[in-house]
Design an enzyme around this catalytic site. Structure first.
Site, short mmCIF file in Angstrom:
data_model
loop_
_atom_site.label_atom_id
_atom_site.label_comp_id
_atom_site.label_asym_id
_atom_site.label_seq_id
_atom_site.Cartn_x
_atom_site.Cartn_y
_atom_site.Cartn_z
N ALA A 13 52.68 84.10 40.44
CA ALA A 13 51.43 84.47 39.76
C ALA A 13 51.63 84.42 38.25
O ALA A 13 51.12 85.27 37.51
CB ALA A 13 50.97 85.86 40.21
N VAL A 16 50.94 79.02 35.63
CA VAL A 16 50.41 77.93 36.46
C VAL A 16 49.76 78.48 37.73
O VAL A 16 48.68 78.04 38.14
CB VAL A 16 51.52 76.90 36.82
CG1 VAL A 16 50.96 75.82 37.73
CG2 VAL A 16 52.11 76.29 35.56
N ASN A 99 66.16 77.58 39.29
CA ASN A 99 65.01 77.36 40.16
C ASN A 99 65.39 76.95 41.59
O ASN A 99 64.64 77.24 42.52
CB ASN A 99 64.04 76.36 39.52
CG ASN A 99 63.24 77.02 38.40
OD1 ASN A 99 63.27 78.24 38.25
ND2 ASN A 99 62.52 76.24 37.62
N ARG A 155 46.87 63.14 31.69
CA ARG A 155 47.24 63.05 30.27
C ARG A 155 47.08 61.61 29.79
O ARG A 155 46.51 61.36 28.71
CB ARG A 155 48.69 63.51 30.08
CG ARG A 155 48.84 65.00 30.23
CD ARG A 155 50.29 65.46 30.10
NE ARG A 155 50.36 66.92 30.14
CZ ARG A 155 51.43 67.61 30.52
NH1 ARG A 155 52.52 66.98 30.90
NH2 ARG A 155 51.40 68.92 30.51
N HIS A 179 58.95 62.91 36.99
CA HIS A 179 58.22 63.73 36.02
C HIS A 179 59.19 64.03 34.88
O HIS A 179 59.93 65.01 34.92
CB HIS A 179 57.75 65.01 36.69
CG HIS A 179 56.94 65.89 35.79
ND1 HIS A 179 55.81 65.47 35.16
CD2 HIS A 179 57.11 67.19 35.42
CE1 HIS A 179 55.31 66.47 34.44
NE2 HIS A 179 56.09 67.52 34.58
P1 A3D Z 1 55.72 81.55 34.63
O1 A3D Z 1 54.50 81.90 33.88
O2 A3D Z 1 57.04 82.07 34.15
O3 A3D Z 1 55.49 82.00 36.14
C1 A3D Z 1 56.46 81.92 37.13
C2 A3D Z 1 56.22 83.08 38.09
O4 A3D Z 1 57.13 82.94 39.18
C3 A3D Z 1 56.47 84.45 37.48
O5 A3D Z 1 55.31 85.27 37.59
C4 A3D Z 1 57.62 85.01 38.28
O6 A3D Z 1 57.56 86.43 38.45
C5 A3D Z 1 57.46 84.26 39.58
N1 A3D Z 1 58.67 84.26 40.39
C6 A3D Z 1 59.97 84.15 39.98
N2 A3D Z 1 60.77 84.21 41.06
C7 A3D Z 1 59.99 84.35 42.15
C8 A3D Z 1 60.24 84.49 43.52
N3 A3D Z 1 61.49 84.47 44.00
N4 A3D Z 1 59.19 84.62 44.35
C9 A3D Z 1 57.92 84.64 43.88
N5 A3D Z 1 57.62 84.53 42.57
C10 A3D Z 1 58.64 84.38 41.72
O7 A3D Z 1 55.90 79.96 34.72
P2 A3D Z 1 54.71 78.89 34.81
O8 A3D Z 1 53.70 79.40 35.76
O9 A3D Z 1 54.34 78.45 33.46
O10 A3D Z 1 55.49 77.67 35.49
C11 A3D Z 1 55.93 77.76 36.83
C12 A3D Z 1 56.80 76.55 37.19
O11 A3D Z 1 55.98 75.37 37.19
C13 A3D Z 1 57.93 76.27 36.20
O12 A3D Z 1 59.09 75.83 36.88
C14 A3D Z 1 57.38 75.14 35.35
O13 A3D Z 1 58.39 74.37 34.73
C15 A3D Z 1 56.63 74.37 36.40
N6 A3D Z 1 55.62 73.44 35.90
C16 A3D Z 1 55.60 72.20 36.43
C17 A3D Z 1 54.67 71.28 35.99
C18 A3D Z 1 54.67 69.90 36.59
O14 A3D Z 1 53.92 69.07 36.15
C19 A3D Z 1 55.57 69.57 37.67
C20 A3D Z 1 53.76 71.63 35.01
C21 A3D Z 1 53.76 72.92 34.50
C22 A3D Z 1 54.72 73.84 34.96
#
Ligand code: A3D
Length: 312
Positions: A13, A16, A99, A155, A179
């Site tokens: 949550a 993303v 990760n 993009r 990616h």
């Molecule tokens: P962020 O806002 O840090 O959210 C990640 C969430 O994951 C946090 O709320 C954590 O508490 C939660 N979390 C951590 N460990 C666990 C677990 N074991 N079980 C359940 N929840 C957990 O990050 P974000 O939302 O900005 O990004 C999330 C991921 O998406 C990252 O790895 C980014 O690099 C990736 N991402 C990928 C793309 C692609 O285009 C592939 C684009 C944007 C972000």
């Protein structure tokens, strides 16, 4: 839940996951939308905030925030965003070790409660994380798919539209491969209203757009400083989920498990696919030029290095 009701769960949550939940609620892509995180209170608070948008959006989706995987049981689609995001100066590779551990734990729980779900993986480095989910879940390859190409292509299309001063939705363009910096924005096939982009922009203008697309994530990280892109990534994941939940059969570039397509085997890589009720229903293979094939080869080598680093 009624028998035909659809259930979408979103793991993580953070930025993303929350954006994905917001798009999913706004578009009413499922009857039940579950948001799960390890942090207590975080998904509950966000779910409550989201469900209160319903009178304004007209959405009829139920939204539940939870820390308990039992609440995700029998999901049709699960979007996995749990993990760490990139910080400035941090490569996608730096994220890998942390990760992999998170993704292993998440996958085991998701697979236990939703053995028939389609899994959409967003966590970076995506091409290795989706491979990890595939191996740990033991799910059929049609049910495991990585999100990157929809975002990278959006993009690419945006930058082409800006350069030509035309409506972004009239730009058709495809990004294949990893990616990361070695992704392959296909120039030959980019078109606007059916007209080849190569006929409308100079070689230098196109090269600039291709470069900006390949570094689109880093450009946003550079501005945000404490996080990475979330709005378009969240929508891109929901676009894929919607195609599966509604059996839309959209043609979208996704990271899928290849077994000989485009001459590649044993890894996940971004290629155009049809997404429908059965997940990845078809891979749309087509002939690449020698230059494109070589560029895709660089993606393959980079993904293989990432996979080797997962230790799987
Ligand atoms: P962020 O806002 O840090 O959210 C990640 C969430 O994951 C946090 O709320 C954590 O508490 C939660 N979390 C951590 N460990 C666990 C677990 N074991 N079980 C359940 N929840 C957990 O990050 P974000 O939302 O900005 O990004 C999330 C991921 O998406 C990252 O790895 C980014 O690099 C990736 N991402 C990928 C793309 C692609 O285009 C592939 C684009 C944007 C972000």
């Amino acid at each position: 839940m009624k028998r035909d009701d659809k259930k979408l769960s979103i793991i993580g949550a953070g930025a993303v996951g929350t954006a994905a939940a917001q798009w999913a609620v706004t578009r009413s892509v499922a009857d039940t939308i579950v948001l799960l995180d390890v942090v207590e209170g975080l998904p509950q608070g966000k779910a409550l905030d989201l469900v209160q948008t319903s009178p304004l959006t007209g959405s009829e989706a139920d939204v539940l925030g939870t820390n308990d995987y039992a609440d995700t049981a029998d999901s049709d689609v699960v979007i996995i965003t749990a993990g760490l995001a990139r910080r400035p100066g941090m490569s996608r590779g730096d994220l890998l070790d942390k990760n992999v551990q998170i993704i292993r734990e998440v996958t085991e729980e998701v697979a236990r409660y939703s053995p028939n779900a389609c899994l959409i993986v967003v966590t970076n480095p995506i091409d290795a994380m989706v491979y990890t989910v595939f191996k740990v879940s033991g799910f059929p390859k049609q049910h495991v798919v990585g999100m990157a190409g929809v975002l990278d292509s959006a993009r690419y299309r945006t930058f082409i539209a800006q350069a030509l001063d035309v409506a972004p939705r009239d730009v058709t363009a495809l990004v294949m491969g990893i990616h990361g910096d070695n992704m392959l924005p296909l120039v030959r096939l980019a078109s606007v209203g059916g007209v080849p982009v190569e006929a409308l922009l100079s070689k230098e203008e196109i090269e600039e757009i291709v470069y900006r697309t390949q570094h689109g994530g880093a450009e946003i990280v550079g501005h945000l400083k404490t996080g990475s892109a979330f709005s378009c990534p969240g929508l891109a994941a929901v676009e894929m989920a919607q195609s599966i939940l509604r059996d839309e059969k959209r043609v979208l570039p996704c990271a899928v498990y290849l077994e000989g397509e485009f001459g590649i085997s044993g890894i996940f890589l971004g290629v155009p696919v049809v997404l429908g009720r059965d997940g990845v229903e078809r891979i749309l293979e087509f002939p690449l030029s020698q230059e494109e094939q070589e560029a895709l080869g660089r993606s393959v080598e980079a993904v293989k290095r990432q996979i080797a680093a997962t230790g799987l």
